[in-house]
Write an enzyme that holds these catalytic residues in place. Structure first.
Site, mmCIF file in Angstrom:
data_model
loop_
_atom_site.group_PDB
_atom_site.id
_atom_site.type_symbol
_atom_site.label_atom_id
_atom_site.label_comp_id
_atom_site.label_asym_id
_atom_site.label_seq_id
_atom_site.Cartn_x
_atom_site.Cartn_y
_atom_site.Cartn_z
ATOM 1 C CG HIS A 82 41.929 52.174 43.133
ATOM 2 N ND1 HIS A 82 40.667 51.478 43.410
ATOM 3 C CD2 HIS A 82 42.794 51.262 42.475
ATOM 4 C CE1 HIS A 82 40.619 50.209 42.754
ATOM 5 N NE2 HIS A 82 42.037 50.328 41.930
ATOM 6 C CG ASP A 161 36.032 46.926 36.987
ATOM 7 O OD1 ASP A 161 36.867 46.851 35.981
ATOM 8 O OD2 ASP A 161 36.104 46.686 38.022
ATOM 9 N NE ARG A 168 41.813 44.072 32.141
ATOM 10 C CZ ARG A 168 41.977 44.891 33.331
ATOM 11 N NH1 ARG A 168 40.682 45.522 34.028
ATOM 12 N NH2 ARG A 168 43.085 45.351 33.661
ATOM 13 C CB SER A 183 39.683 48.530 35.389
ATOM 14 O OG SER A 183 39.452 47.996 36.734
ATOM 15 C CE LYS A 187 37.898 49.006 40.225
ATOM 16 N NZ LYS A 187 38.268 47.713 40.006
HETATM 17 N N1 URA Z 1 43.050 47.472 39.920
HETATM 18 C C1 URA Z 1 41.812 47.811 39.217
HETATM 19 O O1 URA Z 1 40.918 47.849 40.128
HETATM 20 N N2 URA Z 1 41.717 47.325 37.759
HETATM 21 C C2 URA Z 1 42.679 46.847 37.274
HETATM 22 O O2 URA Z 1 42.598 46.650 36.152
HETATM 23 C C3 URA Z 1 43.938 46.753 37.639
HETATM 24 C C4 URA Z 1 44.330 46.854 39.052
#
Ligand code: URA
Length: 425
Positions: A82, A161, A168, A183, A187
């Site tokens: 990620h 999320d 956000r 966040s 995931k």
């Molecule tokens: N990437 C994400 O998945 N969440 C965030 O809050 C910032 C970057």
């Protein structure tokens, strides 16, 4: 419990209990807590922060707002990665097939781009026919059969999320460590992989502006991953200039194909090999950089990428087609010297205005537009050298072109730029 009391508690700098956090997040996900109260809470967290315990509670309560994917039907150690967001970040397009070409299964769910940052899904959709919506069964079957799948995140995962990130984004509460960590990690935990490589970007084009902030975020996410039994490593990477040569969806796919044919920039090629080495090691496979590079440039990774494209409905005949933007504008150096800076944020926003990115979620994308740089930070230039080509659908107005030229910073001294700044494990 009353939401207003919990907002006030956080506003006054107190810690929320595990029960309170669970109550707030489940209430938000099931619609009993409205956006305006969650926005106020996010702002209170922005200013007062959260402890590690609160962030862990927030992460796990978010995981519980959706399904968790069970990848146990796929044999081997499943890997995921990620990025916290970047400009020109086409890493997944190259790294995922490269790692899969070592028989390490890659089951990855990716996101879309927003604002100046790009998203892997948008880049994949620049390939004609490529399907990013797959059922969980098809996703697992594909990884079992060909060892790789990159799809869009299922709607059934981490509902909190989806809602919170969108909120956000419009309430100036994205760039805060506990909210980013929860966040990202909610995931990744829900997506089910055994090992996770986190690419934490730092610099002008990233959410984390300093190495200290990036280290804090990395440490927190690595610890969260380990606590739930996932092997997790974070790599702090430089996002002060765009990554590689291209910004823009099709242009980035073409750059990824170049890298996988040994025709890419050396800095990006080396960076991908370093990331692959870490990701493979997380899956228990130790390889030298030389072996990894060989598979990257000799067509092995490319074959795996093409296999994935075909499996997911993409058109191989269309894959290598050049960008079909109507206008190409070349930008030339106005003096001798070295490229001193190419601010990632400015060029990310520039590409967004060409249509390569979205200002708001509902904006349509122009897959063909963007920028390809011939020169990057540290490269020597002489007056008249081409620095970049801008791909657009309309002729650029003078003001926009001047703005582009002003953002190319040239100096007399050579600056060194490196991709990986630090590894946190
Ligand atoms: N990437 C994400 O998945 N969440 C965030 O809050 C910032 C970057």
């Amino acid at each position: 419990m009353r939401t207003v009391d919990l907002i006030q508690k956080k506003r006054d700098g107190k810690k929320l209990t595990t029960e309170e956090i669970n109550w707030l997040i489940s209430g938000y996900a099931n619609g009993t807590i409205p956006d305006y109260q969650m926005a106020a809470l996010a702002m209170a967290i922005y200013f007062k922060g959260m402890t590690t315990r609160e962030t862990r509670d927030l992460t796990m309560s978010m995981v519980k707002t959706g399904e968790q994917i069970d990848l146990s039907a796929i044999s081997g150690i499943k890997t995921d990665k990620h990025s916290t967001g970047g400009v020109g970040d086409k890493v997944t397009l190259i790294l995922a097939p490269l790692v899969a070409s070592f028989d390490v299964p890659v089951a990855k769910m990716s996101g879309r781009g927003l604002g100046h940052t790009g998203g892997t899904l948008d880049k994949l959709e620049a390939i004609k026919g490529f399907q990013i919506d797959r059922s969980q069964e098809d996703f697992i079957k594909q990884v079992q059969e060909i060892g790789i799948s990159v799809i869009g995140q299922s709607d059934k995962l981490v509902k909190a999320d989806k809602l919170l990130y969108a909120l956000r984004d419009v309430t100036a509460t994205v760039d805060i460590i506990p909210l980013i960590a929860s966040s990202v990690m909610s995931k990744k935990i829900a997506a089910g992989a055994d090992s996770i490589l986190l690419d934490v970007t730092v610099g002008d084009g990233a959410f984390m502006k300093t190495i200290e902030e990036a280290e804090k975020l990395s440490r927190l996410m690595v610890d969260l991953g380990k606590e739930v039994g996932r092997k997790t490593v974070a790599v702090i990477t430089n996002m002060s200039q765009p990554l590689g040569r291209a910004i823009g969806n099709r242009l980035e796919v073409l750059e990824a194909l170049d890298i996988m044919q040994g025709k890419g920039r050396e800095d990006l090629t080396h960076f991908i090999c370093e990331l692959a080495q870490i990701m493979l090691s997380l899956a228990g496979v130790e390889e030298t950089l030389e072996t990894i590079r060989k598979k990257l440039v000799d067509g092995t990774a490319l074959k795996k990428f093409e296999e994935m494209v075909v499996y997911q409905g993409g058109d191989l005949n269309d894959l290598y087609r050049p960008s079909q933007s109507a206008v190409q504008t070349e930008v030339f150096a106005s003096e001798d010297g070295y490229i001193k800076a190419l601010p990632a944020l400015e060029f990310g926003l520039f590409a967004m205005r060409l249509g390569a990115g979205r200002a708001v979620k509902t904006d349509p994308l122009d897959y063909e537009s963007g920028i390809v740089f011939d020169k990057k930070v540290g490269d020597p230039i002489i007056k008249g050298d081409r620095i970049a080509i801008i791909f657009s659908q309309e002729v650029l107005d003078e003001k926009l072109l001047t703005e582009f030229e002003k953002n190319v910073k040239i100096g007399a001294e050579q600056v060194k730029s490196k991709e990986i700044i630090k590894i946190i494990s």
